[in-house]
Enzyme design. Structure first.
Site, PDB file in Angstrom:
ATOM      1  N   GLY A  51       0.884  -1.272   0.016  1.00 31.79           N
ATOM      2  CA  GLY A  51      -0.099   0.040  -0.153  1.00 31.79           C
ATOM      3  C   GLY A  51       0.787   1.262  -0.074  1.00 31.79           C
ATOM      4  O   GLY A  51       0.603   2.451   0.413  1.00 31.79           O
TER       5      GLY A  51
ATOM      6  N   THR B 118       1.589   3.382  -2.320  1.00 35.17           N
ATOM      7  CA  THR B 118       0.994   4.295  -2.959  1.00 35.17           C
ATOM      8  C   THR B 118      -0.086   5.047  -2.371  1.00 35.17           C
ATOM      9  O   THR B 118      -0.723   6.245  -2.842  1.00 35.17           O
ATOM     10  CB  THR B 118       0.606   4.135  -4.236  1.00 35.17           C
ATOM     11  N   GLY B 119      -0.471   4.730  -1.325  1.00 33.37           N
ATOM     12  CA  GLY B 119      -1.766   5.291  -0.510  1.00 33.37           C
ATOM     13  C   GLY B 119      -1.198   6.574   0.420  1.00 33.37           C
ATOM     14  O   GLY B 119      -0.044   6.601   0.262  1.00 33.37           O
TER      15      GLY B 119
ATOM     16  N   ASP C 132      -1.039   6.674   3.615  1.00 30.30           N
ATOM     17  CA  ASP C 132      -0.005   6.417   4.710  1.00 30.30           C
ATOM     18  C   ASP C 132       1.119   5.932   4.113  1.00 30.30           C
ATOM     19  O   ASP C 132       2.316   5.943   4.798  1.00 30.30           O
ATOM     20  CB  ASP C 132      -0.629   5.382   5.925  1.00 30.30           C
TER      21      ASP C 132
ATOM     22  N   LEU D  84       0.166  -2.182   5.006  1.00 31.31           N
ATOM     23  CA  LEU D  84      -0.801  -0.926   4.916  1.00 31.31           C
ATOM     24  C   LEU D  84      -1.775  -1.522   3.690  1.00 31.31           C
ATOM     25  O   LEU D  84      -2.995  -0.645   3.618  1.00 31.31           O
ATOM     26  CB  LEU D  84      -0.227   0.111   4.754  1.00 31.31           C
TER      27      LEU D  84
ATOM     28  N   SER E  87      -9.708  -0.193   1.166  1.00 31.89           N
ATOM     29  CA  SER E  87      -9.668   0.790   2.610  1.00 31.89           C
ATOM     30  C   SER E  87     -11.001   1.611   2.503  1.00 31.89           C
ATOM     31  O   SER E  87     -11.196   2.469   3.752  1.00 31.89           O
ATOM     32  CB  SER E  87      -8.488   1.426   2.743  1.00 31.89           C
TER      33      SER E  87
ATOM     34  N   TYR F 175     -14.549  -9.214  -2.293  1.00 35.92           N
ATOM     35  CA  TYR F 175     -13.267  -8.682  -2.624  1.00 35.92           C
ATOM     36  C   TYR F 175     -12.441  -8.062  -1.310  1.00 35.92           C
ATOM     37  O   TYR F 175     -11.404  -8.301  -0.958  1.00 35.92           O
ATOM     38  CB  TYR F 175     -13.505  -7.525  -3.755  1.00 35.92           C
TER      39      TYR F 175
ATOM     40  N   SER G  88      -7.514  -1.046  12.584  1.00 37.80           N
ATOM     41  CA  SER G  88      -8.495   0.051  12.329  1.00 37.80           C
ATOM     42  C   SER G  88      -9.549   0.079  13.395  1.00 37.80           C
ATOM     43  O   SER G  88      -9.949  -0.917  14.111  1.00 37.80           O
ATOM     44  CB  SER G  88      -9.263  -0.096  11.118  1.00 37.80           C
TER      45      SER G  88
ATOM     46  N   GLU H  31     -12.543   0.929  12.798  1.00 36.75           N
ATOM     47  CA  GLU H  31     -13.566   0.390  12.490  1.00 36.75           C
ATOM     48  C   GLU H  31     -13.936  -0.915  13.121  1.00 36.75           C
ATOM     49  O   GLU H  31     -14.972  -1.544  12.960  1.00 36.75           O
ATOM     50  CB  GLU H  31     -13.624   0.252  10.987  1.00 36.75           C
TER      51      GLU H  31
ATOM     52  N   TYR I 232     -15.655  -4.460   5.856  1.00 41.36           N
ATOM     53  CA  TYR I 232     -14.214  -3.717   5.975  1.00 41.36           C
ATOM     54  C   TYR I 232     -13.941  -4.012   7.334  1.00 41.36           C
ATOM     55  O   TYR I 232     -12.630  -4.291   7.702  1.00 41.36           O
ATOM     56  CB  TYR I 232     -14.086  -2.288   5.807  1.00 41.36           C
TER      57      TYR I 232
ATOM     58  N   HIS J 258      -7.104   9.125  10.417  1.00 43.05           N
ATOM     59  CA  HIS J 258      -6.150   9.912  10.133  1.00 43.05           C
ATOM     60  C   HIS J 258      -6.250  10.581   8.900  1.00 43.05           C
ATOM     61  O   HIS J 258      -6.289   9.841   7.950  1.00 43.05           O
ATOM     62  CB  HIS J 258      -4.862   9.367  10.772  1.00 43.05           C
TER      63      HIS J 258
END
Length: 334
Positions: free
Chosen positions: A17, A19-20, A22, A94, A98, A109, A139, A141, A162, A192
């Protein structure tokens, strides 16, 4: 925030992750500490490396090295190959589907990537036998309907595919820590944000709308549940917390949060006040943005992280809103 652990040079880190939001901030942090950073990216028909392109040309880090590798969290054999090739000292997991609202549309998925993808990566580490430290991006969540404040021992009650997938990832990381003696930690991060947040996420959507309306480009923004309460912090500070978790003497799990509570309505007001507009004149309700099952309030208790890691959030939502709106006004995201 108290003094950070000493800078470490010569280590190899793998970031899924990358390229995201974080991933890009974490890559910056690790490069500044002398790491050789490897990132996992998915092959796509368009370039998706906008958040990290500046790292290739950073004049302040002439010796820093960044390597990108194509791969996918659904491809076990590729993960084994990469772990064997890179032999990382630290792995920061990461990568995920998301977006909470999207997870209701793509539950299978989301489970396959966000949940089982964690198992594939951990199993690759175990099979190769590399001695590394593993960070699992858990998370807030996961808490879902459990009343706040939420801390490391609060029971989970996820209210989305998620959140459920993240609970799976949390427990599988603990299983590999306890069953295979892997240095694995769960960072239970509350919301965040930053100027690099994806445009479909509510804070970025509001900040972008406030700037565009102030500039005469748009007139309104459509939102869902304005009463949702969240604990919003600043992403660059949170990736520092991730790194500190893997520098600790023993692996355990931590909540990172500000400990403050604001509604979506509050955040909208902060953003529109910053451009001298009344949010009520421009915010419109759209029920399509409502979740099938809502999460009313997420408010974290970061006491453990402050005590053990010396980590404490510095940027609170009013300032965060100003940072994000100012970035939109200047058309920059880095």
């Amino acid at each position: 925030m108290s003094d950070a652990p000493s800078t470490t040079t010569g280590k190899r880190a793998l970031i899924t992750g990358i390229t995201g939001q974080d991933g890009s901030y974490l890559a910056e942090l690790l490069l500044s500490k002398g790491y050789r950073v490897h990132g996992l990216i998915r092959r796509a028909s368009t370039f998706n490396t906008g958040r990290i392109e500046h790292l290739y040309q950073d004049p302040h880090n002439p010796d820093a090295r960044l390597f990108l590798h194509y791969g996918d969290l659904t491809d076990s054999s590729r993960l084994v190959t990469l772990i064997d090739k890179i032999a990382p000292d630290e792995v920061y997991h990461l990568g995920a589907q998301s977006h909470v609202r999207v997870s209701f549309d793509e539950p299978e998925y989301t489970g396959n990537t966000t949940g089982v993808g964690t198992t594939r990566l951990l199993e690759a580490i175990r099979m190769v036998g590399v001695d590394c430290r593993f960070y699992q991006a858990s998370s807030s969540e996961m808490f879902g309907a459990t009343p706040p404040p939420q801390h490391e021992d609060t029971p989970f009650y996820p209210r989305s595919p998620y959140g459920a997938a993240k609970v799976y990832g949390y427990w599988i990381a603990r299983n590999y820590r306890e069953g295979h003696n892997l240095f694995a930690v769960n960072g239970i991060l509350f919301n965040h944000e930053s100027p690099r947040r994806g445009e479909t996420f509510v804070t970025r959507k509001i900040a972008r709308a406030a700037a565009r309306i102030a500039q005469g480009v748009d007139k309104d923004v459509y939102l869902g549940n304005l009463d949702a309460v969240r604990d919003w912090g600043y992403a660059p500070e949170y990736v520092e917390g991730m790194w500190r978790m893997l520098q600790a003497d023993e692996p355990t799990d931590y909540v990172l949060a500000t400990g403050t509570a604001y509604t979506v309505r509050d955040f909208a007001q902060f953003c529109f006040d910053h451009v001298n507009l009344n949010w009520q004149d421009h915010v419109r309700f759209d029920e399509s943005y409502l979740r099938p099952t809502e999460v009313d309030a997420l408010i974290g208790d970061p006491t453990k992280a402050e005590k053990i890691l010396g980590w404490k959030a510095q940027t609170l939502p009013p300032e965060l809103a100003r940072i994000m709106v100012d970035s939109e006004l200047s058309n920059r995201t880095v």
